[in-house]
Design a protein around this motif. Structure first.
Motif, PDB file in Angstrom:
ATOM      1  N   TYR A  45       0.821  -1.135   0.158  1.00 56.86           N
ATOM      2  CA  TYR A  45      -0.170  -0.172   0.087  1.00 56.86           C
ATOM      3  C   TYR A  45       1.049   1.310  -0.063  1.00 56.86           C
ATOM      4  O   TYR A  45       1.192   1.952   0.905  1.00 56.86           O
ATOM      5  N   GLU A  46       1.192   1.633  -1.127  1.00 56.14           N
ATOM      6  CA  GLU A  46       2.263   2.728  -1.399  1.00 56.14           C
ATOM      7  C   GLU A  46       1.976   4.011  -0.659  1.00 56.14           C
ATOM      8  O   GLU A  46       3.025   4.676  -0.400  1.00 56.14           O
ATOM      9  N   ASN A  47       0.803   4.319  -0.885  1.00 59.08           N
ATOM     10  CA  ASN A  47       0.434   5.884  -0.462  1.00 59.08           C
ATOM     11  C   ASN A  47       0.135   6.225   0.919  1.00 59.08           C
ATOM     12  O   ASN A  47      -0.600   7.166   0.996  1.00 59.08           O
ATOM     13  N   VAL A  48       0.357   5.016   1.785  1.00 56.13           N
ATOM     14  CA  VAL A  48      -0.286   5.486   3.171  1.00 56.13           C
ATOM     15  C   VAL A  48       0.689   6.271   4.048  1.00 56.13           C
ATOM     16  O   VAL A  48       1.847   6.282   3.948  1.00 56.13           O
ATOM     17  N   THR A  49       0.013   7.320   4.749  1.00 57.26           N
ATOM     18  CA  THR A  49       0.855   7.967   5.568  1.00 57.26           C
ATOM     19  C   THR A  49       0.565   7.939   7.030  1.00 57.26           C
ATOM     20  O   THR A  49      -0.644   7.242   7.412  1.00 57.26           O
ATOM     21  N   GLY A  50       1.407   8.519   7.903  1.00 61.95           N
ATOM     22  CA  GLY A  50       1.296   8.437   9.393  1.00 61.95           C
ATOM     23  C   GLY A  50      -0.055   9.146   9.776  1.00 61.95           C
ATOM     24  O   GLY A  50      -0.831   8.613  10.576  1.00 61.95           O
ATOM     25  N   GLU A  51      -0.406  10.150   9.133  1.00 61.14           N
ATOM     26  CA  GLU A  51      -1.555  11.256   9.392  1.00 61.14           C
ATOM     27  C   GLU A  51      -2.868  10.301   9.041  1.00 61.14           C
ATOM     28  O   GLU A  51      -3.666  10.239   9.756  1.00 61.14           O
ATOM     29  N   GLN A  52      -2.772   9.412   8.082  1.00 66.54           N
ATOM     30  CA  GLN A  52      -3.979   8.794   7.670  1.00 66.54           C
ATOM     31  C   GLN A  52      -4.391   7.702   8.641  1.00 66.54           C
ATOM     32  O   GLN A  52      -5.476   7.263   9.118  1.00 66.54           O
ATOM     33  N   VAL A  53      -3.074   6.903   9.187  1.00 68.57           N
ATOM     34  CA  VAL A  53      -3.331   5.919  10.263  1.00 68.57           C
ATOM     35  C   VAL A  53      -3.788   6.500  11.484  1.00 68.57           C
ATOM     36  O   VAL A  53      -4.404   5.999  12.126  1.00 68.57           O
ATOM     37  N   TRP A  54      -3.469   7.621  11.879  1.00 71.27           N
ATOM     38  CA  TRP A  54      -3.843   8.360  12.853  1.00 71.27           C
ATOM     39  C   TRP A  54      -5.402   8.844  12.843  1.00 71.27           C
ATOM     40  O   TRP A  54      -6.124   8.506  13.760  1.00 71.27           O
ATOM     41  N   ALA A  55      -5.538   9.240  11.870  1.00 75.32           N
ATOM     42  CA  ALA A  55      -7.022   9.601  11.269  1.00 75.32           C
ATOM     43  C   ALA A  55      -7.864   8.494  11.698  1.00 75.32           C
ATOM     44  O   ALA A  55      -9.092   8.656  12.003  1.00 75.32           O
ATOM     45  N   CYS A  56      -7.628   7.171  11.128  1.00 74.06           N
ATOM     46  CA  CYS A  56      -8.245   5.778  11.220  1.00 74.06           C
ATOM     47  C   CYS A  56      -8.354   5.453  12.713  1.00 74.06           C
ATOM     48  O   CYS A  56      -9.568   5.054  13.131  1.00 74.06           O
ATOM     49  N   VAL A  57      -7.271   5.574  13.233  1.00 74.20           N
ATOM     50  CA  VAL A  57      -7.234   5.075  14.769  1.00 74.20           C
ATOM     51  C   VAL A  57      -7.836   6.109  15.704  1.00 74.20           C
ATOM     52  O   VAL A  57      -8.837   5.556  16.594  1.00 74.20           O
ATOM     53  N   SER A  58      -7.918   7.334  15.660  1.00 70.26           N
ATOM     54  CA  SER A  58      -8.374   8.388  16.338  1.00 70.26           C
ATOM     55  C   SER A  58     -10.014   8.527  16.079  1.00 70.26           C
ATOM     56  O   SER A  58     -10.461   9.119  16.992  1.00 70.26           O
ATOM     57  N   GLU A  59     -10.303   8.084  15.227  1.00 72.29           N
ATOM     58  CA  GLU A  59     -11.876   8.252  14.858  1.00 72.29           C
ATOM     59  C   GLU A  59     -12.488   7.791  15.894  1.00 72.29           C
ATOM     60  O   GLU A  59     -13.776   7.898  16.104  1.00 72.29           O
ATOM     61  N   ASN A  60     -12.003   6.691  16.502  1.00 71.84           N
ATOM     62  CA  ASN A  60     -12.814   5.936  17.578  1.00 71.84           C
ATOM     63  C   ASN A  60     -12.727   6.649  18.937  1.00 71.84           C
ATOM     64  O   ASN A  60     -13.414   6.179  19.921  1.00 71.84           O
ATOM     65  N   TYR A  61     -11.967   7.728  19.134  1.00 68.29           N
ATOM     66  CA  TYR A  61     -11.877   8.590  20.330  1.00 68.29           C
ATOM     67  C   TYR A  61     -12.743   9.618  20.386  1.00 68.29           C
ATOM     68  O   TYR A  61     -12.293  10.836  20.803  1.00 68.29           O
TER      69      TYR A  61
END
Length: 98
Positions: A45-61
């Motif tokens: 998955y070439e274009n994944v960024t840390g910001e996207q990972v954080w947005a995905c995870v933090s959506e539950n908070y």
């Protein structure tokens, strides 16, 4: 064979743990998210960024931040399928709903 008896754990006075400042804690979380993004890039998955990972995870908070151990676990245990599902849903959301 001689029976060994359990020895009591010493109650020596230990130094209190050093607490991280908020900026240090945010840097650690950012590093974890970047590490997870790098893992996803390793899987193709070439274009994944840390910001996207954080947005995905933090959506539950939405109600506030969880304990640190849960936060770290949520980042490190994020699966590519869950991330890609989140990404697809976020693409279809209108800009006003973000």
């Amino acid at each position: 064979m001689a029976k060994q008896s359990l020895k009591p754990v010493g109650r020596s006075r230990k130094a209190s743990p050093e607490l991280l400042s908020e900026s240090d804690l945010m840097q650690c979380i950012e590093d974890l998210c970047n590490s997870k993004a790098e893992e996803f890039r390793y899987y193709g998955y070439e274009n994944v960024t840390g910001e996207q990972v954080w947005a995905c995870v933090s959506e539950n908070y939405r109600r506030g931040w969880p304990r640190l151990n849960r936060l770290v676990n949520d980042i490190l245990s994020l699966k590519a399928t869950r991330f890609m599902n989140w990404l697809m849903v976020s693409v279809y959301k209108t800009p006003g709903e973000r």
